[in-house]
Design a protein around this motif. Structure first.
Motif, short mmCIF file in Angstrom:
data_model
loop_
_atom_site.label_atom_id
_atom_site.label_comp_id
_atom_site.label_asym_id
_atom_site.label_seq_id
_atom_site.Cartn_x
_atom_site.Cartn_y
_atom_site.Cartn_z
N TRP A 1 -17.91 3.94 5.32
CA TRP A 1 -17.31 4.40 6.57
C TRP A 1 -18.38 4.91 7.54
CZ3 TRP A 1 -13.37 7.54 3.30
CH2 TRP A 1 -12.32 6.69 2.89
N TYR B 1 -7.72 6.92 1.11
CA TYR B 1 -8.42 6.21 0.04
C TYR B 1 -7.51 6.14 -1.18
CZ TYR B 1 -12.10 5.37 -3.52
OH TYR B 1 -12.87 4.87 -4.55
N ALA C 1 -8.07 -0.84 10.01
CA ALA C 1 -8.19 -2.02 9.14
C ALA C 1 -9.65 -2.29 8.79
CB ALA C 1 -7.56 -3.23 9.83
N GLU C 2 -10.53 -2.11 9.77
CA GLU C 2 -11.96 -2.33 9.52
C GLU C 2 -12.52 -1.33 8.51
OE1 GLU C 2 -16.24 -2.21 11.93
OE2 GLU C 2 -14.35 -2.22 13.05
N GLN D 1 -10.83 0.46 6.26
CA GLN D 1 -10.23 0.27 4.95
C GLN D 1 -10.83 -0.95 4.24
OE1 GLN D 1 -7.48 2.25 3.32
NE2 GLN D 1 -8.72 3.55 4.65
N ALA D 2 -11.12 -2.00 4.99
CA ALA D 2 -11.75 -3.18 4.40
C ALA D 2 -13.16 -2.86 3.93
CB ALA D 2 -11.78 -4.32 5.41
N ALA E 1 -12.88 -1.02 0.67
CA ALA E 1 -12.48 -1.93 -0.40
C ALA E 1 -13.68 -2.72 -0.91
CB ALA E 1 -11.39 -2.87 0.10
N SER F 1 -11.58 0.05 -3.60
CA SER F 1 -10.30 0.71 -3.33
C SER F 1 -9.32 -0.29 -2.73
CB SER F 1 -10.51 1.88 -2.36
OG SER F 1 -11.10 1.43 -1.16
N SER F 2 -8.08 0.15 -2.57
CA SER F 2 -7.06 -0.71 -1.99
C SER F 2 -6.74 -0.23 -0.59
CB SER F 2 -5.79 -0.69 -2.84
OG SER F 2 -4.80 -1.51 -2.27
N PRO F 3 -6.76 -1.11 0.41
CA PRO F 3 -6.40 -0.70 1.77
C PRO F 3 -4.99 -0.10 1.83
CG PRO F 3 -7.44 -2.86 1.80
CD PRO F 3 -7.18 -2.52 0.35
N LYS G 1 0.82 -1.27 5.07
CA LYS G 1 1.08 -1.31 6.51
C LYS G 1 1.85 -0.09 6.99
CE LYS G 1 3.08 -4.27 10.11
NZ LYS G 1 3.76 -5.57 10.38
N ALA H 1 -0.29 3.06 6.68
CA ALA H 1 -1.36 3.02 7.68
C ALA H 1 -0.83 3.43 9.05
CB ALA H 1 -1.97 1.63 7.74
#
Length: 364
Positions: free
Chosen positions: A60, A125, A333-334, A336-337, A340, A345-347, A350, A353
């Motif tokens: 991040w 997270y 989204a950026e 979280q990706a 991952a 980890s898992s995003p 929806k 979020a």
């Protein structure tokens, strides 16, 4: 040169705990038609907390820095308990924690928060907790909640115990003592692990969920990296650890319902998505009461949700703007990706979020 905090993924390249970065969410238009936008943000944020979040924080902060070269973020992965304590005292601008704030902690607001306002928990997270082991020649270990509870309570002390053998027909189990490794520090990972055992093996695990490991069993190590190092260095050992720290170790399959499930981030995220909100929380506080008894196909209820803990309104409006920008990137989204990729980890789902983004939008 900017340095980054030590984390599981960055230990080999950085000894310092300082990670520098910047935020992409409040950028001004470029003065050039072809150049990237130039951020107007500047300043420093100091975060302390979850070691499980460490690898994600590395990702991040690196992403945030790209768009905001005048912002510096320092993150020290001392552990969830230390994060909350330092945030509440005002020593940290935000905390990372694998356990949401306790009611007593919410009632003691940070001096950084504007008078009359409170801190909030933002889930950012989601990661499965692994039962990781180091036993030569042992593959595809299978365990259920009662057996895990017996091992970590100290009631099951040898690898060829009948309880383990009954779940692992045909496996080569050594007649060797089990070395249990647990967290020495106040840990949100411990909170989630003990919560899972309390829910699924209450007749064996007779202690309530807690952030401090409750039994005098085995060896203690600090932080995710400390636990990983201890297991790797001790034959016939076993530990609970965020999956990001389990690289190079065996990971047990978990009995969920009538089936054994391999660890998977998607199954962990699905459990969280189907779990209710914690009760008694204020506006914009998104603490989650994880459903530890979810038995859906491929579910992984031994999961942790790690939070950014921030003031909803900061006494210093400029600091509030920086926190808002950073949190926005983390939950995007950026962001979280990136987590991952870096930490496995898992995003965020929806719907979750969207709730997190709405709560972040209110930060001042």
């Amino acid at each position: 040169m900017v340095t980054r905090a030590s984390s599981i993924a960055a230990i080999a390249i950085a000894a310092t705990i300082v990670l520098s970065s910047c935020a992409a969410n409040e950028a001004a238009p470029s003065t050039s038609g072809s150049a990237a936008p130039v951020s107007k943000l500047s300043g420093t944020l100091n975060g302390i907390g979850s070691s499980a979040q460490g690898a994600a924080q590395t990702a991040w902060i690196a992403g945030f820095q790209t768009s905001n070269p005048k912002v510096t973020i320092n993150y020290d992965p001392q552990g969830s308990g230390a994060g909350r304590t330092n945030f509440i005292s005002g020593a940290a601008d935000f905390a990372g924690s694998d356990a949401a704030l306790k009611d007593t902690e919410i009632a003691t607001p940070s001096p950084l928060c504007k008078s009359g306002t409170k801190a909030i928990d933002l889930p950012v997270y989601i990661s499965p907790i692994a039962i990781a082991y180091n036993v030569a020649g042992l593959k595809d270990l299978k365990l259920d909640a009662a057996t895990i509870a017996g091992i970590f309570k100290g009631a099951i002390t040898k690898w060829d115990d009948a309880a383990i053998k009954s779940l692992n027909s045909g496996a080569t189990l050594p007649s060797a003592p089990i070395t249990v490794v647990h967290r020495s520090d106040d840990s949100g990972t411990t909170q989630n692990f003990t919560d899972y055992l309390s829910a699924n093996a209450p007749t064996v695990w007779d202690k309530p969920a807690a952030q401090t490991f409750p039994y005098a069993v085995g060896d203690a190590a600090k932080g995710t990296s400390g636990v990983a190092d201890a297991v790797k260095g001790a034959a016939n050992s076993i530990a609970y650890i965020d999956e990001s720290g389990a690289t190079g170790l065996g990971i047990a399959q978990l009995k969920v319902g009538d089936s054994f499930v391999k660890i998977n981030a998607a199954g962990a995220a699905d459990v969280v998505a189907k779990s209710p909100a914690a009760t008694g929380r204020g506006t914009n506080d998104l603490a989650i009461a994880i459903d530890r008894k979810n038995t859906d196909k491929n579910a992984w209820p031994l999961v942790l949700v790690s939070y950014l803990i921030v003031c909803n309104t900061y006494d210093d409006a400029a600091k509030g703007s920086l926190v808002k920008a950073y949190a926005s990137y983390v939950a995007s989204a950026e962001g979280q990706a990136a987590a991952a990729t870096q930490a496995g980890s898992s995003p965020l789902a929806k719907d979750l979020a969207a709730k997190v983004a709405a709560a972040i939008a209110t930060i001042k």
